[in-house]
Design a protein around this motif. Structure first.
Motif, PDB file in Angstrom:
ATOM      1  N   ASP A   7       0.755  -1.141   0.119  1.00 10.18           N
ATOM      2  CA  ASP A   7       0.072   0.147   0.142  1.00 10.18           C
ATOM      3  C   ASP A   7       0.902   1.193   0.044  1.00 10.18           C
ATOM      4  OD1 ASP A   7      -2.263   1.546   0.196  1.00 10.18           O
ATOM      5  OD2 ASP A   7      -1.920   1.865   2.335  1.00 10.18           O
ATOM      6  N   TRP A   8       1.905   1.273   0.787  1.00  7.71           N
ATOM      7  CA  TRP A   8       2.793   2.481   0.796  1.00  7.71           C
ATOM      8  C   TRP A   8       3.632   2.496  -0.300  1.00  7.71           C
ATOM      9  CZ3 TRP A   8       3.539   6.432   4.093  1.00  7.71           C
ATOM     10  CH2 TRP A   8       2.884   6.346   5.406  1.00  7.71           C
ATOM     11  N   LEU A   9       3.600   1.572  -1.382  1.00  5.33           N
ATOM     12  CA  LEU A   9       4.536   1.637  -2.514  1.00  5.33           C
ATOM     13  C   LEU A   9       3.457   2.018  -3.566  1.00  5.33           C
ATOM     14  CD1 LEU A   9       6.726  -1.680  -2.151  1.00  5.33           C
ATOM     15  CD2 LEU A   9       7.300   0.927  -2.100  1.00  5.33           C
ATOM     16  N   ALA A  10       2.198   2.096  -3.429  1.00  2.21           N
ATOM     17  CA  ALA A  10       1.047   2.123  -4.268  1.00  2.21           C
ATOM     18  C   ALA A  10       1.436   3.721  -5.029  1.00  2.21           C
ATOM     19  CB  ALA A  10      -0.366   2.004  -3.997  1.00  2.21           C
ATOM     20  N   ASP A  11       1.994   4.562  -4.088  1.00  4.14           N
ATOM     21  CA  ASP A  11       2.116   5.861  -4.816  1.00  4.14           C
ATOM     22  C   ASP A  11       3.433   6.062  -5.051  1.00  4.14           C
ATOM     23  OD1 ASP A  11       3.079   6.100  -2.313  1.00  4.14           O
ATOM     24  OD2 ASP A  11       2.006   8.014  -1.627  1.00  4.14           O
ATOM     25  N   VAL A  65      19.093   3.116  -1.951  1.00  5.60           N
ATOM     26  CA  VAL A  65      18.145   2.124  -2.471  1.00  5.60           C
ATOM     27  C   VAL A  65      16.681   2.267  -2.575  1.00  5.60           C
ATOM     28  CG1 VAL A  65      17.688  -0.491  -2.522  1.00  5.60           C
ATOM     29  CG2 VAL A  65      20.164   0.576  -2.360  1.00  5.60           C
ATOM     30  N   LEU A  66      16.078   2.152  -3.302  1.00  2.00           N
ATOM     31  CA  LEU A  66      14.584   2.552  -3.340  1.00  2.00           C
ATOM     32  C   LEU A  66      13.970   1.151  -3.896  1.00  2.00           C
ATOM     33  CD1 LEU A  66      14.253   5.766  -5.248  1.00  2.00           C
ATOM     34  CD2 LEU A  66      14.152   5.489  -2.589  1.00  2.00           C
ATOM     35  N   VAL A  67      12.575   0.905  -3.236  1.00  6.13           N
ATOM     36  CA  VAL A  67      11.852  -0.029  -3.337  1.00  6.13           C
ATOM     37  C   VAL A  67      10.700   0.248  -4.011  1.00  6.13           C
ATOM     38  CG1 VAL A  67      10.734  -2.052  -2.523  1.00  6.13           C
ATOM     39  CG2 VAL A  67      12.798  -1.138  -1.043  1.00  6.13           C
ATOM     40  N   ARG A  68      10.269  -0.573  -4.955  1.00  5.04           N
ATOM     41  CA  ARG A  68       8.959  -0.205  -5.951  1.00  5.04           C
ATOM     42  C   ARG A  68       8.247  -1.650  -5.967  1.00  5.04           C
ATOM     43  NH1 ARG A  68      12.176   1.558 -10.915  1.00  5.04           N
ATOM     44  NH2 ARG A  68      13.152  -0.259 -11.733  1.00  5.04           N
ATOM     45  N   MET A  69       6.987  -1.350  -6.352  1.00  8.11           N
ATOM     46  CA  MET A  69       6.068  -2.843  -6.766  1.00  8.11           C
ATOM     47  C   MET A  69       6.658  -3.047  -7.913  1.00  8.11           C
ATOM     48  SD  MET A  69       2.427  -2.742  -5.577  1.00  8.11           S
ATOM     49  CE  MET A  69       1.720  -1.163  -5.571  1.00  8.11           C
ATOM     50  N   THR A  70       6.368  -4.513  -8.395  1.00  8.86           N
ATOM     51  CA  THR A  70       6.843  -4.949  -9.817  1.00  8.86           C
ATOM     52  C   THR A  70       5.503  -4.553 -10.722  1.00  8.86           C
ATOM     53  OG1 THR A  70       6.037  -7.133  -9.303  1.00  8.86           O
ATOM     54  CG2 THR A  70       8.381  -6.561  -9.063  1.00  8.86           C
ATOM     55  N   ALA A  71       5.461  -4.606 -11.895  1.00 16.29           N
ATOM     56  CA  ALA A  71       4.394  -4.666 -12.596  1.00 16.29           C
ATOM     57  C   ALA A  71       3.425  -5.883 -12.365  1.00 16.29           C
ATOM     58  CB  ALA A  71       4.726  -4.602 -14.239  1.00 16.29           C
ATOM     59  N   ASP A  72       3.737  -6.959 -12.037  1.00  9.62           N
ATOM     60  CA  ASP A  72       2.975  -8.248 -11.697  1.00  9.62           C
ATOM     61  C   ASP A  72       2.381  -7.764 -10.469  1.00  9.62           C
ATOM     62  OD1 ASP A  72       3.748  -9.772 -13.822  1.00  9.62           O
ATOM     63  OD2 ASP A  72       5.101 -10.879 -12.803  1.00  9.62           O
TER      64      ASP A  72
END
Length: 152
Positions: free
Chosen positions: A45-49, A93-100
């Motif tokens: 959820d935090w990564l959604a934006d 280093v950053l973290v993001r959601m994958t496309a999947d």
């Protein structure tokens, strides 16, 4: 405070509790469907934006650094997040959601978001702005009391 206002405030409080419980139950159902625990889902959820640092995710999810690392490792193994170097500061280093992950999560939350637009039918721009400000004040209140409970 007048009795009618007190009664209205009590009704709003009950409606807010019911809404919070409904959101929590929906999030729990999404987590079960995806095979994710509450902290895992909160991280997504935090990564959604947009991308975040592990520290930002730890603060948002209320986790210690080691627990956040374990959570990110788990989500990365599942193909739901990826780590990458910040273009502005290669040491970071950053973290993001994958496309999947965006597809999986979006398939579950998306229909509610689309349908939810209709909840605001009949509200004008001024009404929506008042609602936005109210939600920001409520968020600030909750964040202050979370910090109090956590001992910050």
């Amino acid at each position: 405070m007048s009795e009618p206002r007190q009664a209205a405030m009590a009704d709003i409080g009950l409606a807010m509790q019911r809404y919070q419980r409904s959101v929590q139950a929906f999030d729990d159902a999404v987590g079960r469907r995806l095979g994710l625990g509450p902290a895992d889902l909160r991280c997504l959820d935090w990564l959604a934006d947009g991308p975040k640092t592990a520290g930002e995710l730890a603060r948002g999810a209320g986790l210690k650094a080691a627990a956040t690392t374990a959570l990110l490792d788990r989500l990365e193994r599942r193909g739901l997040v990826e780590r990458f170097a910040d273009e502005d500061d290669r040491r970071r280093v950053l973290v993001r959601m994958t496309a999947d992950a965006e597809r999986e999560v979006g398939a579950l939350y998306g229909p509610m978001v689309v349908e939810g637009v209709g909840v605001f039918d009949g509200l004008g721009a001024e009404d929506l702005e008042r609602l936005r400000r109210l939600l920001l004040r409520m968020t600030d209140l909750t964040d202050r009391h979370r910090a109090r409970v956590e001992g910050d």
